[in-house]
Design a protein around this motif. Structure first.
Motif, PDB file in Angstrom:
ATOM      1  N   VAL A 184      31.374 -14.491  43.363  1.00  0.00           N
ATOM      2  CA  VAL A 184      30.856 -15.149  42.040  1.00  0.00           C
ATOM      3  C   VAL A 184      29.498 -15.168  42.469  1.00  0.00           C
ATOM      4  CG1 VAL A 184      30.745 -17.005  40.605  1.00  0.00           C
ATOM      5  CG2 VAL A 184      32.699 -16.517  41.357  1.00  0.00           C
ATOM      6  N   GLU A 185      28.478 -14.709  41.560  1.00  0.00           N
ATOM      7  CA  GLU A 185      27.145 -14.766  41.638  1.00  0.00           C
ATOM      8  C   GLU A 185      26.645 -15.997  40.613  1.00  0.00           C
ATOM      9  OE1 GLU A 185      23.444 -12.330  40.613  1.00  0.00           O
ATOM     10  OE2 GLU A 185      23.700 -11.727  42.494  1.00  0.00           O
ATOM     11  N   LEU A 186      25.723 -16.931  41.106  1.00  0.00           N
ATOM     12  CA  LEU A 186      25.270 -18.028  40.283  1.00  0.00           C
ATOM     13  C   LEU A 186      23.772 -17.854  40.279  1.00  0.00           C
ATOM     14  CD1 LEU A 186      27.628 -20.816  41.252  1.00  0.00           C
ATOM     15  CD2 LEU A 186      27.674 -19.755  39.181  1.00  0.00           C
ATOM     16  N   THR A 187      23.194 -18.575  39.433  1.00  0.00           N
ATOM     17  CA  THR A 187      21.747 -18.991  39.542  1.00  0.00           C
ATOM     18  C   THR A 187      21.691 -20.332  39.519  1.00  0.00           C
ATOM     19  OG1 THR A 187      20.948 -16.904  38.685  1.00  0.00           O
ATOM     20  CG2 THR A 187      19.241 -18.956  38.332  1.00  0.00           C
ATOM     21  N   LEU A 188      21.131 -20.790  40.565  1.00  0.00           N
ATOM     22  CA  LEU A 188      21.000 -22.351  40.605  1.00  0.00           C
ATOM     23  C   LEU A 188      19.515 -23.077  40.770  1.00  0.00           C
ATOM     24  CD1 LEU A 188      23.961 -23.104  43.359  1.00  0.00           C
ATOM     25  CD2 LEU A 188      24.075 -23.381  40.928  1.00  0.00           C
ATOM     26  N   GLY A 221      16.438 -24.631  41.721  1.00  0.00           N
ATOM     27  CA  GLY A 221      16.353 -25.525  42.878  1.00  0.00           C
ATOM     28  C   GLY A 221      17.041 -24.798  44.077  1.00  0.00           C
ATOM     29  N   ALA A 222      17.889 -24.055  43.867  1.00  0.00           N
ATOM     30  CA  ALA A 222      18.579 -23.479  45.115  1.00  0.00           C
ATOM     31  C   ALA A 222      17.681 -23.440  46.497  1.00  0.00           C
ATOM     32  CB  ALA A 222      19.608 -22.351  44.847  1.00  0.00           C
ATOM     33  N   ARG A 223      17.842 -23.699  47.611  1.00  0.00           N
ATOM     34  CA  ARG A 223      17.050 -23.491  48.907  1.00  0.00           C
ATOM     35  C   ARG A 223      18.043 -23.073  49.925  1.00  0.00           C
ATOM     36  NH1 ARG A 223      13.714 -23.070  45.713  1.00  0.00           N
ATOM     37  NH2 ARG A 223      12.042 -24.259  45.363  1.00  0.00           N
ATOM     38  N   ALA A 224      17.614 -22.194  50.743  1.00  0.00           N
ATOM     39  CA  ALA A 224      18.142 -21.736  51.851  1.00  0.00           C
ATOM     40  C   ALA A 224      18.061 -22.801  53.152  1.00  0.00           C
ATOM     41  CB  ALA A 224      17.766 -20.471  52.346  1.00  0.00           C
ATOM     42  N   THR A 226      14.152 -17.380  46.338  1.00  0.00           N
ATOM     43  CA  THR A 226      13.013 -17.143  45.403  1.00  0.00           C
ATOM     44  C   THR A 226      13.592 -17.087  44.163  1.00  0.00           C
ATOM     45  OG1 THR A 226      12.048 -15.475  47.165  1.00  0.00           O
ATOM     46  CG2 THR A 226      11.553 -15.225  44.668  1.00  0.00           C
ATOM     47  N   SER A 227      14.951 -16.385  43.808  1.00  0.00           N
ATOM     48  CA  SER A 227      15.365 -16.395  42.600  1.00  0.00           C
ATOM     49  C   SER A 227      16.266 -17.434  42.394  1.00  0.00           C
ATOM     50  CB  SER A 227      16.321 -15.052  42.257  1.00  0.00           C
ATOM     51  OG  SER A 227      17.298 -15.204  43.246  1.00  0.00           O
TER      52      SER A 227
END
Length: 132
Positions: A123-127, A129-132, A101-102
């Motif tokens: 490390v936490e990143l925001t990517l 279009g990231a999909r599980a 979602t995020s």
């Protein structure tokens, strides 16, 4: 991308130039980061990398993997064995969480040299279009 995916290794040659340059860039003028004789007088065999340099290299490793649109949200590291000139630190990492979602992705990151683990952490990143 999925939990458990492995990041590619990244080998960083640990040079005196890297150690001194990073210390100066972070305004850390303690002699253990630029003066071999001063470091030896305090019981170290040589100058060694400061935590801000390590933190920057961890961020580089994560964002190189995440790509040009990756945004660092959080870096939490713990130091271990010192990084001395003439060694190599090899990073390895693993995806430990993906929030579809995020677009947030959490990585476990480890950097190891000939003495053992120099750095471990997450490390936490925001990517986008990231999909599980």
């Amino acid at each position: 991308m999925r939990v458990g995916d492995q990041l590619p290794e990244l080998a960083i040659p640990v040079t005196a130039r890297l150690i001194v340059g990073a210390a100066i860039a972070s305004r850390d003028y303690q002699n253990v980061h630029h003066d071999k004789a001063g470091a030896q007088a305090l019981g170290s065999p040589d100058i060694f990398m400061n935590i801000l340099a390590t933190n920057g290299l961890v961020g580089r490793y994560a964002t190189d993997w995440g790509g040009p649109r990756a945004r660092l949200n959080k870096v939490a590291i713990k130091l271990g064995a010192p990084n001395y000139p003439g060694d190599t630190m090899t990073f390895r990492g693993e995806v430990t969480a993906v929030d579809e979602t995020s677009g947030r992705v959490t990585l476990e990151v480890k950097g190891k040299n000939s003495l053992g683990y120099h750095v471990t952490g997450s490390v936490e990143l925001t990517l986008p279009g990231a999909r599980a």
